[in-house]
Write an enzyme that holds these catalytic residues in place. Structure first.
Site, PDB file in Angstrom:
ATOM      1  N   GLY A  76     -12.863  87.666 -39.027  1.00  0.00           N
ATOM      2  CA  GLY A  76     -13.582  88.233 -40.172  1.00  0.00           C
ATOM      3  C   GLY A  76     -14.942  87.602 -40.407  1.00  0.00           C
ATOM      4  N   SER A  80      -4.592  83.676 -38.288  1.00  0.00           N
ATOM      5  CA  SER A  80      -5.254  84.806 -37.628  1.00  0.00           C
ATOM      6  C   SER A  80      -4.343  86.023 -37.614  1.00  0.00           C
ATOM      7  CB  SER A  80      -5.564  84.391 -36.178  1.00  0.00           C
ATOM      8  OG  SER A  80      -6.089  85.471 -35.428  1.00  0.00           O
ATOM      9  N   ARG A  87      -6.178  93.657 -35.102  1.00  0.00           N
ATOM     10  CA  ARG A  87      -5.877  94.527 -33.963  1.00  0.00           C
ATOM     11  C   ARG A  87      -4.383  94.706 -33.731  1.00  0.00           C
ATOM     12  NH1 ARG A  87     -10.582  94.692 -30.792  1.00  0.00           N
ATOM     13  NH2 ARG A  87      -9.665  94.606 -28.718  1.00  0.00           N
ATOM     14  N   LYS A  89      -1.694  80.405 -32.109  1.00  0.00           N
ATOM     15  CA  LYS A  89      -2.752  81.325 -32.561  1.00  0.00           C
ATOM     16  C   LYS A  89      -2.091  82.583 -33.110  1.00  0.00           C
ATOM     17  CE  LYS A  89      -6.847  83.804 -30.908  1.00  0.00           C
ATOM     18  NZ  LYS A  89      -6.422  85.196 -31.051  1.00  0.00           N
ATOM     19  N   ALA A 101     -10.325  88.844 -24.227  1.00  0.00           N
ATOM     20  CA  ALA A 101     -10.024  89.404 -22.907  1.00  0.00           C
ATOM     21  C   ALA A 101     -11.236  90.119 -22.300  1.00  0.00           C
ATOM     22  CB  ALA A 101      -8.875  90.406 -23.064  1.00  0.00           C
ATOM     23  N   ARG A 144     -15.560  88.854 -32.506  1.00  0.00           N
ATOM     24  CA  ARG A 144     -16.630  89.856 -32.469  1.00  0.00           C
ATOM     25  C   ARG A 144     -17.997  89.246 -32.785  1.00  0.00           C
ATOM     26  NH1 ARG A 144     -12.221  92.092 -34.981  1.00  0.00           N
ATOM     27  NH2 ARG A 144     -11.265  93.948 -34.051  1.00  0.00           N
ATOM     28  N   SER A 197      -9.379  83.424 -22.209  1.00  0.00           N
ATOM     29  CA  SER A 197      -8.144  84.201 -22.376  1.00  0.00           C
ATOM     30  C   SER A 197      -7.316  84.217 -21.094  1.00  0.00           C
ATOM     31  CB  SER A 197      -8.529  85.640 -22.754  1.00  0.00           C
ATOM     32  OG  SER A 197      -7.416  86.488 -22.666  1.00  0.00           O
ATOM     33  N   TYR A 208      -0.799  83.730 -22.880  1.00  0.00           N
ATOM     34  CA  TYR A 208       0.162  84.798 -23.191  1.00  0.00           C
ATOM     35  C   TYR A 208       1.454  84.479 -22.456  1.00  0.00           C
ATOM     36  CZ  TYR A 208      -3.108  88.000 -25.519  1.00  0.00           C
ATOM     37  OH  TYR A 208      -3.978  88.586 -26.400  1.00  0.00           O
ATOM     38  N   ASP A 266      -9.362  81.934 -38.351  1.00  0.00           N
ATOM     39  CA  ASP A 266      -9.844  82.800 -37.272  1.00  0.00           C
ATOM     40  C   ASP A 266      -9.958  84.245 -37.746  1.00  0.00           C
ATOM     41  OD1 ASP A 266     -10.240  83.500 -34.308  1.00  0.00           O
ATOM     42  OD2 ASP A 266      -8.497  84.729 -34.803  1.00  0.00           O
TER      43      ASP A 266
END
Ligand SMILES: Cc1cc2nc3c(=O)[nH]c(=O)nc-3n(C[C@H](O)[C@H](O)[C@H](O)COP(=O)(O)O)c2cc1C
Length: 394
Positions: free
Chosen positions: A314, A279, A284, A257, A84, A336, A111, A134, A312
């Protein structure tokens, strides 16, 4: 220590440069995770408790690291997971990440909470594209997003299934992070201390959530926390029937996902999904949940011959990618690993991050004695068994 892009050799270096360049609330939004962040840490640690066993004398001068996943060929076995708010991290946002992904021949994930429109990404980039969906309470918004992503020729639709409510991201509670940032005395001080970011943000086009702005006020300039958004906008009644209907409405490559259990992976096959991303949303959402790599083998054993399984989260090193592929993943993805780089230096940053990753994967494949991803297998992995834990990979 003052850092620059040319001295960033890995994801951790990029993280420190991002920390230097971003206002604290924005850095912690990217860097943070849920509750005590146990799952977040484990996502990477899991790779470190598994060792590679290389073969030698294999003639490895030419390495082909390409993979085909959900019908698209990728020149490298890791792609950019949808994330996002990218124009908040760097004013070029999704444009920078998509350009870098295209340069490296890998997939770009956009996203539902993206800050550049599906139309623009669809028309500007030939690289494989995933649209992350979403499931909102507002059905008109859902229908419009599917139609727009289809029209823009996205290759894959990924329905995120692990955000049925907002995760408890305490760093965001402490910093007061909202999207877009709320101007307070604290945030103003932080912006003044990070003038490069502030000039980039305030001198470029106005922030928006491009897929949402015509439907809900939170898509424009109303500041909300991401947790609030998940909890109020998304439909908590979402069920397997909804996922199946969405797959029909989309009609193409369709992926769930955030699948973590074998039972759910099997149901994904039953509803006709062509991929699953194993994932936990980068730690989060549900802290204390298992890491994708720890869970990968049982899922591959159950459904790996029926559906494309993607690892997905790490991933910080090329060897992490190799371990996931050896355990049976078709491809890997990460957030990340490119987001720190985006925040650190825009498109050149993401290119450097993907370049570092590609160089590591190529070097590591040579050192493992393989020239193709398909040559990686479980004989090349050894798990250091932890007391009380079942070894799931033989
Ligand atoms: C800042 C940030 C924003 C994210 N936004 C989204 C999103 O909008 N939709 C989604 O499905 N996942 C989102 N994710 C999760 C990523 O797609 C991915 O699952 C996660 O980053 C993988 O963990 P990693 O960062 O350790 O690679 C986000 C992750 C981060 C760090």
């Amino acid at each position: 220590m003052f850092r620059r892009l040319s001295s960033c050799h890995n994801v951790d270096d990029m993280r420190l440069l991002a920390k230097q360049r971003l206002p604290a609330p924005i850095f912690h939004y990217i860097d943070g995770a849920a509750d005590d962040e146990v799952t977040y840490r484990r996502n990477t640690q899991a790779f470190e408790e598994c060792d590679l066993v290389p073969n030698v004398l294999a003639g490895v001068e030419n390495v082909d690291m390409s993979v085909t996943v959900m019908g698209v060929k990728l020149d490298m076995p890791i792609f950019c997971s949808p994330t996002a708010l990218q124009r908040l991290f760097h004013h070029d946002g999704e444009r920078a990440v998509a350009r870098a992904a295209e340069k490296f021949g890998t997939m770009f994930g956009l996203s539902s909470l993206g800050t550049v429109s599906v139309e623009e990404i669809g028309s500007m980039f030939k690289t494989p594209k995933m649209f992350q969906f979403y499931f909102h309470k507002d059905r008109a918004l859902n229908n419009a997003m599917i139609a727009r992503a289809k029209e823009a020729n996205f290759d894959v639709l990924a329905l995120t299934v692990d955000t049925i409510t907002g995760g408890n991201r305490e760093r965001d509670l402490r910093t007061g992070f909202t999207s877009p940032p709320r101007l307070t005395v604290g945030s103003l001080v932080s912006f003044i201390l990070h003038p490069r970011w502030a000039v980039g943000y305030y001198t470029h086009e106005r922030f928006e959530l491009s897929q949402l702005k015509d439907h809900i006020k939170e898509g424009s300039n109303i500041s909300v926390s991401v947790g609030e958004y998940f909890s109020t906008m998304l439909d908590q009644s979402m069920s397997w029937k909804d996922a199946e209907e969405l797959r029909h409405a989309w009609g193409g490559q369709f992926c769930l996902k955030g699948v973590m259990s074998v039972a759910d992976a099997q149901r994904a096959v039953e509803i006709g999904a062509t991929g699953i991303m194993v994932s936990n949303h980068g730690g989060r959402q549900l802290d204390g949940s298992r890491s994708p790599f720890d869970q990968l083998s049982e899922i591959v054993d159950a459904v790996g011959d029926k559906i494309d399984v993607i690892l997905d989260g790490g991933i910080r090193r090329g060897t992490h990618v190799l371990k996931a592929l050896a355990a049976g993943a078709k491809a890997c993805s990460g957030g990340r690993m490119y987001l720190y780089a985006l925040a650190a230096a825009g498109q050149p940053g993401v290119e450097r991050a993907l370049g570092n990753m590609r160089t590591e994967i190529e070097r590591d494949m040579k050192l493992m004695g393989v020239t193709k991803v398909s040559q990686l297998n479980r004989d090349m992995l050894r798990f250091r068994s932890a007391p009380g834990f079942q070894r799931t990979c033989s």
